[in-house]
Design a protein around this motif. Structure first.
Motif, PDB file in Angstrom:
ATOM      1  N   ASP A   1     -27.021 -32.874  -4.122  1.00 50.87           N
ATOM      2  CA  ASP A   1     -28.149 -33.391  -4.128  1.00 50.87           C
ATOM      3  C   ASP A   1     -29.176 -32.209  -4.308  1.00 50.87           C
ATOM      4  OD1 ASP A   1     -27.514 -35.999  -3.905  1.00 50.87           O
ATOM      5  OD2 ASP A   1     -28.310 -36.252  -1.648  1.00 50.87           O
ATOM      6  N   VAL A   2     -30.205 -32.017  -4.867  1.00 49.52           N
ATOM      7  CA  VAL A   2     -31.118 -30.890  -5.294  1.00 49.52           C
ATOM      8  C   VAL A   2     -32.562 -31.351  -4.605  1.00 49.52           C
ATOM      9  CG1 VAL A   2     -29.906 -29.975  -7.122  1.00 49.52           C
ATOM     10  CG2 VAL A   2     -31.819 -31.550  -7.498  1.00 49.52           C
ATOM     11  N   LEU A   3     -33.223 -30.299  -4.041  1.00 46.15           N
ATOM     12  CA  LEU A   3     -34.533 -30.661  -3.580  1.00 46.15           C
ATOM     13  C   LEU A   3     -35.808 -30.481  -4.619  1.00 46.15           C
ATOM     14  CD1 LEU A   3     -35.972 -31.101  -0.767  1.00 46.15           C
ATOM     15  CD2 LEU A   3     -36.339 -28.287  -0.738  1.00 46.15           C
TER      16      LEU A   3
ATOM     17  N   TRP B   1     -34.972 -35.180  -1.598  1.00 44.78           N
ATOM     18  CA  TRP B   1     -33.450 -34.536  -2.012  1.00 44.78           C
ATOM     19  C   TRP B   1     -33.006 -35.902  -3.126  1.00 44.78           C
ATOM     20  CZ3 TRP B   1     -31.261 -30.058  -1.026  1.00 44.78           C
ATOM     21  CH2 TRP B   1     -31.768 -29.393   0.095  1.00 44.78           C
ATOM     22  N   SER B   2     -32.718 -35.257  -4.225  1.00 44.88           N
ATOM     23  CA  SER B   2     -31.989 -36.304  -5.270  1.00 44.88           C
ATOM     24  C   SER B   2     -30.738 -35.731  -5.726  1.00 44.88           C
ATOM     25  CB  SER B   2     -33.037 -36.507  -6.287  1.00 44.88           C
ATOM     26  OG  SER B   2     -32.672 -37.065  -7.469  1.00 44.88           O
ATOM     27  N   SER B   3     -29.961 -36.794  -6.131  1.00 41.99           N
ATOM     28  CA  SER B   3     -28.655 -36.619  -6.803  1.00 41.99           C
ATOM     29  C   SER B   3     -29.022 -35.991  -8.403  1.00 41.99           C
ATOM     30  CB  SER B   3     -27.923 -37.808  -6.938  1.00 41.99           C
ATOM     31  OG  SER B   3     -28.521 -38.916  -7.524  1.00 41.99           O
TER      32      SER B   3
ATOM     33  N   ARG C   1     -29.459 -26.808  -3.501  1.00 41.17           N
ATOM     34  CA  ARG C   1     -28.552 -27.534  -3.776  1.00 41.17           C
ATOM     35  C   ARG C   1     -27.787 -27.859  -2.352  1.00 41.17           C
ATOM     36  NH1 ARG C   1     -24.769 -27.627  -9.196  1.00 41.17           N
ATOM     37  NH2 ARG C   1     -23.741 -25.702  -8.020  1.00 41.17           N
ATOM     38  N   ARG C   2     -27.621 -28.768  -2.108  1.00 43.95           N
ATOM     39  CA  ARG C   2     -26.738 -29.143  -0.863  1.00 43.95           C
ATOM     40  C   ARG C   2     -25.144 -29.437  -1.202  1.00 43.95           C
ATOM     41  NH1 ARG C   2     -29.815 -34.230   2.017  1.00 43.95           N
ATOM     42  NH2 ARG C   2     -30.989 -33.122   3.344  1.00 43.95           N
TER      43      ARG C   2
END
Ligand SMILES: Nc1nc2c([nH]c(=O)n2[C@@H]2O[C@H](COP(=O)(O)OP(=O)(O)OP(=O)(O)O)[C@@H](O)[C@H]2O)c(=O)[nH]1
Ligand SMILES: [Mg+2]
Length: 317
Positions: free
Chosen positions: A26-28, A113-115, A21-22
């Motif tokens: 966002d998560v990978l 990467w997605s919210s 998680r950035r």
């Protein structure tokens, strides 16, 4: 094909899973490449824990092999079991917020990467639903002392942790007063983190969540419709956890894990019993009973979503 036989005689495959998680949330995710089982499905990076390996070692290794990164710190997010037709997987899932290097595709997997809001656009593996709930829920679940007044509560809100769920549990307040107080609190506390426990229609009207007592879990025929907020239920064991899961609830609260001032001699689950029940629950589980923010690390280690209660945040009982 329906699954065959009880879990005890089916193959249990333990998987170390990392949710990177950035800072922006966002998560990978990675898409399983052609040639692998479940090709085309999206997942969180990770893989099988090898014989003699700890889950932490497997997580380090898998993230290095699949993404070329060096994990720097991680904490457990959720442990969950899921029965596929041919095997049961145990996803020992960790939240990773510190690593070295830029994730690269080293196994021909597409990466994205997605919210959290957009994760639903991807076809994630069927087992992963509870991981999404775990990511969307905070790690603290605050419950009001039973007789707190509206004024006192509103006065204390600014001192409470903001990224927490707050349940208005006021068993002695009549519905009219409860409704007024809920409206008042909704003006100064994010409604998506507010949880009510009266008529589900009130939760629906305000956009708040709803909390079911253990008895209510068995009285309900289905998850209350219309309510858009989180649904949580009180559980004391495997039966009510299974019921909460069956109703499609977002999370459960399980305890007591330690003695509380109000019930000093009530039987408690210890952390290992808690962990065993939570791993089979199939949904995020908060630990309750004599716990507060200072037990958060222990609770995470046991596989809890986080900690819930009254006194650690409001004092007394
Ligand atoms: N990594 C990962 N695996 C998952 C997730 N959800 C889920 O059901 N699984 C299942 O867990 C298993 C993971 O095994 P894997 O094939 O990735 O194992 P691996 O990386 O060691 O690869 P390998 O095929 O080379 O042995 C698969 O059966 C996969 O379907 C997830 O979010 N991440
Ligand atoms: Mg893998």
């Amino acid at each position: 094909m329906p699954s065959t036989g009880p879990d005890s005689v089916r193959k249990l495959v333990r998987i170390a899973v990392g949710v990177l998680r950035r800072a922006n949330g966002d998560v990978l995710i990675a898409q399983r490449p052609d040639g692998k089982e479940a090709a085309g499905w999206w997942e969180f990076p990770g893989g099988k824990i090898e014989a003699g390996e700890s889950v932490e070692q497997a997580l380090h290794r898998e993230l290095r092999e699949e993404l070329g990164i060096q994990l720097q710190s991680a904490r457990r997010l959720i442990v969950l079991r899921h029965a596929y037709p041919d095997k049961t997987v145990e996803l020992d899932t960790w939240l990773v917020e510190r690593w070295q290097g830029d994730p690269q595709s080293l196994e021909d997997q597409a990466l994205a990467w997605s919210s959290l809001g957009r994760l639903g656009d991807y076809r994630l593996l069927p087992a992963d639903g509870p991981i999404l709930n775990a990511l969307r829920l905070p790690s603290q679940y605050l419950i009001t002392p039973p007789d707190i007044s509206a004024d006192e509560l509103v006065r204390r809100l600014p001192a409470l942790p903001t990224d927490a769920l707050l349940r208005l549990r006021l068993p002695r307040l009549a519905d009219v007063g409860y409704r007024r107080l809920a409206g008042q609190v909704a003006e100064c506390w994010a409604v998506e983190r507010l949880v009510l426990d009266r008529d589900p229609a009130l939760s629906a009207a305000l956009g708040a969540g709803w909390h079911a007592s253990e008895a209510a879990l068995f009285e309900l025929a289905q998850r209350p419709s219309g309510a858009s907020g989180r649904m949580l239920g009180s559980c004391h064991g495997a039966k009510s956890l299974a019921r909460a899961r069956e109703l499609g609830f977002d999370a459960a609260v399980l305890g007591p894990v330690r003695p509380t001032p109000s019930h000093p001699s009530a039987p408690t689950l210890d952390w290992s019993a808690f962990g065993a029940l939570a791993a089979d629950a199939g949904l995020p589980v908060y630990a309750i009973g004599g716990v507060g923010p200072s037990q958060l690390a222990v609770a995470w280690q046991a596989g809890a979503q986080g900690v819930a209660g009254i006194s650690a945040w409001f004092g007394g009982e």
